[in-house]
Design an enzyme around this catalytic site. Structure first.
Site, short mmCIF file in Angstrom:
data_model
loop_
_atom_site.label_atom_id
_atom_site.label_comp_id
_atom_site.label_asym_id
_atom_site.label_seq_id
_atom_site.Cartn_x
_atom_site.Cartn_y
_atom_site.Cartn_z
CG ASN A 183 37.09 46.52 33.53
OD1 ASN A 183 38.34 46.50 33.50
ND2 ASN A 183 36.35 46.24 32.28
N PRO A 224 28.79 42.00 22.66
CG PRO A 224 30.11 41.86 21.04
CD PRO A 224 29.24 42.91 21.56
CG ASP A 225 30.16 36.18 26.33
OD1 ASP A 225 31.19 35.52 26.01
OD2 ASP A 225 29.49 36.08 27.30
CB ILE A 226 34.83 38.00 23.22
CG1 ILE A 226 34.66 39.55 22.83
CG2 ILE A 226 35.93 37.56 22.29
CD1 ILE A 226 35.54 40.41 23.33
CG PHE A 241 40.51 34.57 33.62
CD1 PHE A 241 41.35 33.86 32.67
CD2 PHE A 241 41.03 35.10 34.71
CE1 PHE A 241 42.51 33.53 32.64
CE2 PHE A 241 42.60 34.54 34.92
CZ PHE A 241 43.18 34.01 33.83
CE LYS A 283 30.60 34.70 34.80
NZ LYS A 283 31.27 35.79 35.33
#
Ligand code: PMT
Length: 400
Positions: A210, A305-307, A323, A337
């Protein structure tokens, strides 16, 4: 030693005899690593030429509020956003009076209103003017609004009087500017910050990624180090030089970033997840370059994975800040979130506006925590980062 690397100092020069000392001040600021731009009032130009300060600063000197050419290049709003610090030296009695009234009758006073950067004033005037109740009241008003003062010094004055009113020496002013950033707010805290994009390989030469430039994360690392934190930056691939006194650990993929962060957790008091981590990666990485084939192909992806969620759920559980890059319903999505990922704080970033967010120099964010929120108006990422660091320090202080 504290320094001004990665800091933009906007030097305002108003019309007093001490204006000649601003040439030396530009040099002193640059020696400490600052990028310097100069605004001169009309009065200042009676004492020293813009050409001198242009040659020394290496940038055009800004003098006019209504200047079509300047506005096309860097106008008063951009100058205000560019600045990490507005330093006015010398600050005459007249300039101080106009600032305290909130006047916007020349470029310098207009930028002073238009910037989110802190204001440091080095007053310089006749000793009687300095002692006048009007000046005393104006200084008190500005101090109340958060402006900081350096000087004036006492001694023999150009007019023959002796007393307080001489502008401080440039080296002392430059030192005060430097110390303004060295807040000590996070002294001794160990902080880990993720920054930049991740790259998820498809084959040996292609990847999914990105537009994150790393600027926001690197600005946070600079602000954390300035605040006295022992700072580690876990960075995806970017084209930035890491700030001094920051440990840089380079990774490419989300899995590498996760492993690096988990390994750092036993020595981590604060974790900030600023990286734009790819949510998905190709299910398989082809060993050879994928050849062009049919008109349409499908690409199986698997979740990364969601760090930040893994960090907040870990037994070490540092103060965890995420963020949220959103294009609509920014604040409500961000709050959801924060809850979902078990975060202490979240920084809501509207990335629908290309002039803030991904790969821009500026940002504007709303910071949310369990019991409050703060909106940081548009400014450069350094200024935004310092506000976030201050909020983190305040929240940690209030919890202890
Ligand atoms: O790098 P710049 O060009 O300066 O741009 C800055 C920025 C826009 C990248 C930055 O300000 C920002 O918003 N970063 C978060 C980008 C993002 O991925 O947001 P998200 O809403 O998809 O993710 C929410 C949070 O989860 C983020 O803290 C993210 O780091 C984290 N995350 C996301 C996915 C994942 N697999 N692991 C994570 O830890």
């Amino acid at each position: 030693m504290a320094h001004l690397f990665n800091h933009n100092v906007l030097l305002g020069v108003s019309g007093g005899i001490a204006a000649y000392k601003s040439a030396e001040l530009v040099r002193q600021l640059q020696e400490r690593g600052a990028s310097v731009r100069v605004i001169m009032t009309h009065g200042a130009q009676e004492f020293i030429t813009p050409l001198t300060l242009q040659a020394l600063s290496g940038n055009p000197v800004h003098t006019e509020l209504l200047d079509e050419k300047a506005e096309q290049g860097m106008g008063h709003i951009e100058l205000g956003r560019w600045a990490d610090l507005l330093l006015i030296a010398p600050a005459t009695a007249d300039l101080i009076a106009r600032l305290s009234m909130g006047r916007a009758d020349d470029l310098l006073t207009t930028v002073a209103l238009a910037t989110a950067a802190p204001l440091l004033l080095a007053p310089a005037m006749n000793q009687q003017m300095w002692k006048d109740p009007a000046t005393i009241a104006n200084i008190a008003t500005l101090s109340q609004r958060g402006a900081q003062m350096i000087g004036p010094a006492s001694g023999q004055q150009a007019c023959g009087d002796t007393g307080p009113g001489r502008m401080e020496e440039p080296s002392i002013i430059a030192q005060a500017a430097t110390e303004l950033f060295a807040t000590g707010e996070l002294a001794g805290k160990r902080i880990v910050i993720t920054a930049g994009p991740t790259r998820e390989a498809l084959d040996p030469i292609r990847y999914i990624s990105n537009n994150s430039s790393g600027k926001m994360g690197y600005a946070l690392a600079q602000a954390a180090a300035d605040a006295g934190a022992i700072t580690t930056l876990v960075s995806g691939p970017v084209n930035l030089t890491p700030p001094d006194h920051v440990q840089l650990l380079c990774v490419e993929t989300a899995e590498q970033m996760l492993n690096q962060c988990l390994a750092l957790l036993p020595q981590c008091d604060i974790f900030i997840a600023c990286a734009a981590v790819a949510d998905y990666r190709p299910a398989t990485i082809q060993e050879q370059k994928i050849k062009k084939g049919p008109q349409e192909v499908s690409l199986p992806l698997v979740r990364n994975p969601d760090i930040v969620a893994a960090v907040s759920a870990s037994k070490h559980s540092p103060y965890t800040v995420g963020f949220a890059a959103e294009t609509n319903d920014v604040v409500s999505y961000a709050r959801a979130k924060m809850e979902r990922k078990g975060l202490d704080m979240i920084v809501a970033n509207d990335v629908s506006d290309p002039s803030i967010g991904f790969n821009s120099d500026d940002n504007s964010v709303t910071v949310l925590w369990r019991t409050g929120e703060h909106t940081a108006e548009r400014a450069n990422k350094g200024t935004i980062a310092r506000q976030i660091v201050t909020l983190i320090a305040q929240q940690i202080d209030s919890a202890s």
